[in-house]
Design an enzyme around this catalytic site. Structure first.
Site, short mmCIF file in Angstrom:
data_model
loop_
_atom_site.label_atom_id
_atom_site.label_comp_id
_atom_site.label_asym_id
_atom_site.label_seq_id
_atom_site.Cartn_x
_atom_site.Cartn_y
_atom_site.Cartn_z
N THR A 22 0.81 -1.22 0.00
CA THR A 22 0.00 0.00 0.00
C THR A 22 0.85 1.27 0.00
O THR A 22 0.32 2.37 -0.12
CB THR A 22 -0.95 0.03 1.21
N GLY A 23 2.16 1.11 0.14
CA GLY A 23 3.05 2.27 0.09
C GLY A 23 3.31 2.72 -1.32
O GLY A 23 2.94 2.07 -2.30
N ARG A 46 -0.55 -4.18 6.51
CA ARG A 46 -1.36 -4.28 7.73
C ARG A 46 -2.74 -3.69 7.52
O ARG A 46 -3.75 -4.26 7.91
CB ARG A 46 -0.65 -3.57 8.89
N ARG A 47 -2.77 -2.52 6.89
CA ARG A 47 -4.05 -1.86 6.64
C ARG A 47 -4.57 -2.20 5.25
O ARG A 47 -3.80 -2.49 4.34
CB ARG A 47 -3.91 -0.35 6.80
N ASP A 64 -0.66 -8.40 10.14
CA ASP A 64 0.21 -7.72 11.10
C ASP A 64 1.48 -8.56 11.22
O ASP A 64 1.50 -9.58 11.90
CB ASP A 64 -0.49 -7.60 12.45
N THR A 88 8.67 -2.18 3.30
CA THR A 88 7.88 -1.74 4.44
C THR A 88 8.76 -1.56 5.66
O THR A 88 9.88 -2.07 5.70
CB THR A 88 6.76 -2.76 4.75
N TRP A 89 8.27 -0.82 6.63
CA TRP A 89 8.96 -0.67 7.90
C TRP A 89 7.97 -0.11 8.92
O TRP A 89 6.94 0.44 8.57
CB TRP A 89 10.16 0.26 7.77
N GLN A 128 14.40 -2.73 0.50
CA GLN A 128 14.55 -1.28 0.33
C GLN A 128 14.89 -0.63 1.65
O GLN A 128 14.21 -0.83 2.65
CB GLN A 128 13.26 -0.66 -0.22
N LYS A 132 20.16 6.99 4.27
CA LYS A 132 20.61 7.10 5.66
C LYS A 132 21.51 5.92 6.05
O LYS A 132 22.09 5.90 7.13
CB LYS A 132 19.39 7.19 6.60
N TYR A 164 18.31 -0.25 9.06
CA TYR A 164 18.76 -0.70 7.75
C TYR A 164 19.80 -1.81 7.88
O TYR A 164 19.78 -2.81 7.15
CB TYR A 164 19.38 0.45 6.96
#
Length: 362
Positions: A22-23, A46-47, A64, A88-89, A128, A132, A164
């Site tokens: 969903t991102g 999750r959503r 989840d 995801t994160w 991904q 940073k 990461y």
């Protein structure tokens, strides 16, 4: 062409599972794989999806990933996966905290427990992270070079925690030279601002250095998604030792160049002096939740919360970062990935996209 996709194997054997579908990048990966007419795709988040992907080749799984029992139950259907994409994160804790490392490692570990046990045909895992990887926001900053261009061979930052590293180390340990993997490190992923619709002046809050100088690379979600697919499917670059790639647009930019064009795009109140060192996004947005909900109802927009629009605290950190996070894309270029975008064009594209999807007003 952006890159060469391997044609080895029958089309029916190409099965992807995308964690974080969903991102921005996850959805682009799903769209692109389905459009190639040779992929079956599982999307995990999750959503539920705000914009469900309607295709007989696609299946959405709500899960989840911090719950190991739920993860095992929900992912047990994905027994034919050949390619895994981790985009995801979880951000429950500060990014540079031990707790953030532990939570993100637990999520991926729970998923790998199922995928590695069930999907015997797994060929590649694509992770991904981000630029940073090369710096620590905890400092020290005194010995940081004024101009630093990071390539994939640059060492890890020595200070603080960074999830990461935890995820890369987990892949090395769990895949153990048996499954190929890659890690992509984008710069600032493209999105848009809704400050104009909240009756705020369209100003840049940060340091003058971040305003006037080239400080960070832009990464269009379309480019990052295509580079994930390229790295995962080109057998000539695939490696069980892992391959790292910076995933950046290419041409450099400054916020001083971009901000006036954005203001015009939004029809915003644009002050003569757009730079402000005492404007903080998190503070300005802290009391705008009710205002945004009124806008959502009045404009007939998709239901979103203020925190869904942007990470305001992160913007304050980004626009005051004492270090420049600039990467080289020479490795990807040399190996055949040629897609590029100008960052201003990327931002304007995503503003139009969010308007069409009724996430922000026209």
């Amino acid at each position: 062409m952006a890159g060469k996709e391997s044609d080895n194997g029958a089309a029916a054997n190409c099965v992807a599972i995308i964690f974080g579908v969903t991102g921005l990048v996850g959805r682009e990966i799903a769209r692109r794989l389905i459009s190639k007419n040779k992929w079956k795709v599982y999307g995990v988040a999750r959503r539920s999806e705000s914009f469900p992907i309607l295709s007989p080749s696609y299946r959405f799984i709500s899960c989840d990933l911090l719950n190991p029992n739920e993860t095992e139950k929900k992912l047990s259907v994905a027994q034919d996966v050949t390619h895994m994409f981790w985009v995801t994160w979880t951000s429950e804790f500060p990014l540079d905290s031990r707790e953030c490392c532990e939570q993100n490692e637990a999520m991926m570990s729970n998923a790998l427990n199922v995928i590695l046990a069930k999907s015997k045909a797994l060929k590649h895992v694509s992770l991904q992270t981000g630029m940073k990887h090369y710096i620590s926001l905890r400092g020290p900053f005194d010995d940081v070079k004024e101009e630093s261009i990071y390539d994939e061979k640059c060492p890890r930052a020595s200070e603080g925690f960074n999830f990461y590293y935890a995820l890369e180390d987990l892949l090395k340990k769990r895949l153990a030279g048996k499954v190929a993997w890659s890690v992509l490190r984008p710069g600032l992923l493209m999105g848009s601002s809704s400050t104009t619709h909240l009756n705020l002046p369209f100003v840049f809050g940060g340091t003058r250095e971040c305003w006037e100088e080239v400080c960070i690379d832009g990464s269009d979600a379309r480019l990052v998604a295509e580079q994930h697919i390229w790295a995962a499917t080109d057998d000539e670059i695939s490696s069980t030792d892992g391959q790292a790639f910076n995933a950046i647009n290419g041409p450099s930019f400054t916020w001083k160049e971009i901000w006036p064009v954005l203001g015009k795009k939004f029809g915003a109140e644009v002050p003569e002096e757009m730079f402000s060192d005492d404007f903080w996004f998190a503070k300005a947005m802290s009391d705008k939740k009710k205002v945004w909900q009124e806008i959502v109802v009045r404009e007939g927009l998709l239901h979103t919360e203020m925190e869904d629009l942007a990470n305001w605290e992160f913007l304050d950190i980004l626009f005051r970062c004492p270090m420049k996070m600039l990467g080289s894309r020479a490795k990807a270029d040399r190996l055949g990935f040629t897609m590029r975008f100008k960052t201003l064009e990327s931002i304007l594209y995503w503003v139009d996209s969010m308007r069409e999807e009724k996430i922000i007003p026209f």
